[in-house]
Design an enzyme around this catalytic site. Sequence first.
Site, PDB file in Angstrom:
ATOM      1  N   SER A 176       0.819  -1.206   0.000  1.00 31.51           N
ATOM      2  CA  SER A 176       0.000   0.000   0.000  1.00 31.51           C
ATOM      3  C   SER A 176       0.865   1.275   0.000  1.00 31.51           C
ATOM      4  O   SER A 176       1.563   1.537  -0.968  1.00 31.51           O
ATOM      5  CB  SER A 176      -0.964  -0.060   1.190  1.00 31.51           C
ATOM      6  OG  SER A 176      -1.966   0.896   1.047  1.00 31.51           O
ATOM      7  N   ASP A 348     -10.236  -5.390  -3.948  1.00 31.41           N
ATOM      8  CA  ASP A 348      -9.564  -4.329  -3.191  1.00 31.41           C
ATOM      9  C   ASP A 348     -10.278  -3.008  -3.435  1.00 31.41           C
ATOM     10  O   ASP A 348     -10.337  -2.539  -4.572  1.00 31.41           O
ATOM     11  CB  ASP A 348      -8.103  -4.255  -3.661  1.00 31.41           C
ATOM     12  CG  ASP A 348      -7.236  -3.408  -2.766  1.00 31.41           C
ATOM     13  OD1 ASP A 348      -7.773  -2.479  -2.126  1.00 31.41           O
ATOM     14  OD2 ASP A 348      -6.016  -3.658  -2.715  1.00 31.41           O
ATOM     15  N   HIS A 378      -7.596  -5.523   0.056  1.00 29.16           N
ATOM     16  CA  HIS A 378      -6.390  -4.774   0.387  1.00 29.16           C
ATOM     17  C   HIS A 378      -5.603  -5.389   1.534  1.00 29.16           C
ATOM     18  O   HIS A 378      -4.390  -5.308   1.614  1.00 29.16           O
ATOM     19  CB  HIS A 378      -6.809  -3.358   0.778  1.00 29.16           C
ATOM     20  CG  HIS A 378      -5.720  -2.339   0.617  1.00 29.16           C
ATOM     21  ND1 HIS A 378      -5.124  -2.086  -0.592  1.00 29.16           N
ATOM     22  CD2 HIS A 378      -5.126  -1.514   1.497  1.00 29.16           C
ATOM     23  CE1 HIS A 378      -4.202  -1.159  -0.438  1.00 29.16           C
ATOM     24  NE2 HIS A 378      -4.173  -0.787   0.822  1.00 29.16           N
TER      25      HIS A 378
END
Length: 405
Positions: A176, A348, A378
């Site tokens: 991320s 996600d 995610h």
Amino acid sequence: MMSPLFSFWKKVFLFILFEAIEAQNFSDGNSVDPDLLLDLEQFLQKHGYPVEPHEIMTDDGYLVTIFRIPHGQNGTGVNTKPILMMHGLTGTAYNFLFNEYFNKSIATYFADHGYDVWLGNTRGNTYGRKHVKLDPNKSKFWKFSWHEIGLHDLPSIIDYILEITGRKNLYYIGHSQGGTIFYVLASLKPEYQKKFAQVSLMAPGGLMGHFNNSFFNGLAKNHRRLYRIAVNANFLELPPSWFNLTNFLTNLCIGTIMENTCKRIFITMYGEHSGEYDERIFPMLINTLTSSSVMQALHYAQNIDSGRFRQWDFGKKKNMEIYGQIEPPDYPVEKIEVPVAIYYSSSDIMAFPEDEEEMCRRLKNCIKYKMANPNWNHFNFLLSKNPIQDLYKPLMEYMETFEIS
Ligand SMILES: *[C@@H]1O[C@H](CO)[C@@H](O)[C@H](O)[C@H]1NC(C)=O
Ligand SMILES: *[C@@H]1O[C@H](CO)[C@@H](O)[C@H](O)[C@H]1NC(C)=O
Ligand SMILES: *[C@@H]1O[C@H](CO)[C@@H](O)[C@H](O)[C@H]1NC(C)=O
Ligand SMILES: *[C@@H]1O[C@H](CO)[C@@H](O)[C@H](O)[C@H]1NC(C)=O
Ligand SMILES: *[C@@H]1O[C@H](CO)[C@@H](O)[C@H](O)[C@H]1NC(C)=O
Ligand SMILES: *[C@@H]1O[C@H](CO)[C@@H](O)[C@H](O)[C@H]1NC(C)=O
């Protein structure tokens, strides 16, 4: 427009509310496995791994502790291949150890396969709440977004590791925001590219034009107002330091009648599918929550709103002074020539497949790897039930087609 006075009273109101909830005893009498509450070093030691803390000073004075796992369970000495893992927003080095509760974390998997594993941290989180001059209890400490993390923390950490290991480059895994900071550094300081042998990004944050969560999109549209409110209220730490979120959620959610509701809310925040996540880990997630800067979140909000991956938006007038143009400049990601692999997934809601694919097209040397399980979200890059087969193995195999020097 809210006045500072209003936000003051809101703060008082919230404080009283939180205190009232903290004072309640919702306990259902079930106790929590103490292994879920160990700190990072205790947890690794208990699982038979060596761990060394290293404190690093960034070139702008932040003090960040990173953790090294020099070898695996049955190894000795120091493994030969350095790899750096960088966590996401609101995360820490601990993120790469969540799955160790089930004896299968990505950090120990790499340590057991010949890697010298370094778990990084960023300014402001549990292991980076320190500066040579600035006080973390004052808002000046918190005037940074992931732009500064990419330009200062990441290169300081990389240079430190290369110095200690005597290597010219290292492998990199980012989750991320750990991907965002790589894009920032590699595009704005291209001379750093040679320090990466290969880069694996899991659900990296960058382009966010396809973001369509109505709650976050609503916040994103108001990024300017939210920033003004935060500055006026003198609160740039998220959550604010007077509010101990871990303590609050522990009292509310762990071993209480509220536990299932809390888990459901938590999952909904990350995406609808929860089949890949083992709920036993929940107390660990709460226990390792950490702070970030309001500006980190709002910089993402700006990118959602503009649909572009670009530098901080100060507003037209100040943009003109700082950048010499009305709109903030895009990060020149097309300059990135390092071999990058982007791992992403269909469910996600933070890193959309369309955005990941578009970013991969813009990079000079990128391959994309869509997770086969359509339920991955995610969060599943950190926590999933079959991570070795689904993620670590293919990721490591591809990584090993590139050599370090
Ligand atoms: C909360 O309640 C549980 C069981 O109902 C009890 O075991 C525990 O001691 C209580 N905790 C506090 C802090 O009062
Ligand atoms: C370490 O050795 C023990 C005993 O031989 C074995 O059970 C374990 O699987 C080994 N661990 C790793 C990561 O190879
Ligand atoms: C993890 O390994 C330890 C021994 O190192 C064992 O006691 C524990 O039960 C294992 N946990 C799981 C979830 O398999
Ligand atoms: C920041 O505030 C906390 C309590 O609110 C205190 O324990 C800590 O010592 C303070 N840190 C500094 C550097 O003043
Ligand atoms: C958001 O995007 C996803 C995937 O592209 C889609 O399935 C979903 O319907 C969209 N939601 C909204 C509210 O537009
Ligand atoms: C928050 O509360 C937890 C206990 O629930 C404690 O361990 C931790 O030190 C507290 N954090 C701060 C910053 O005071």
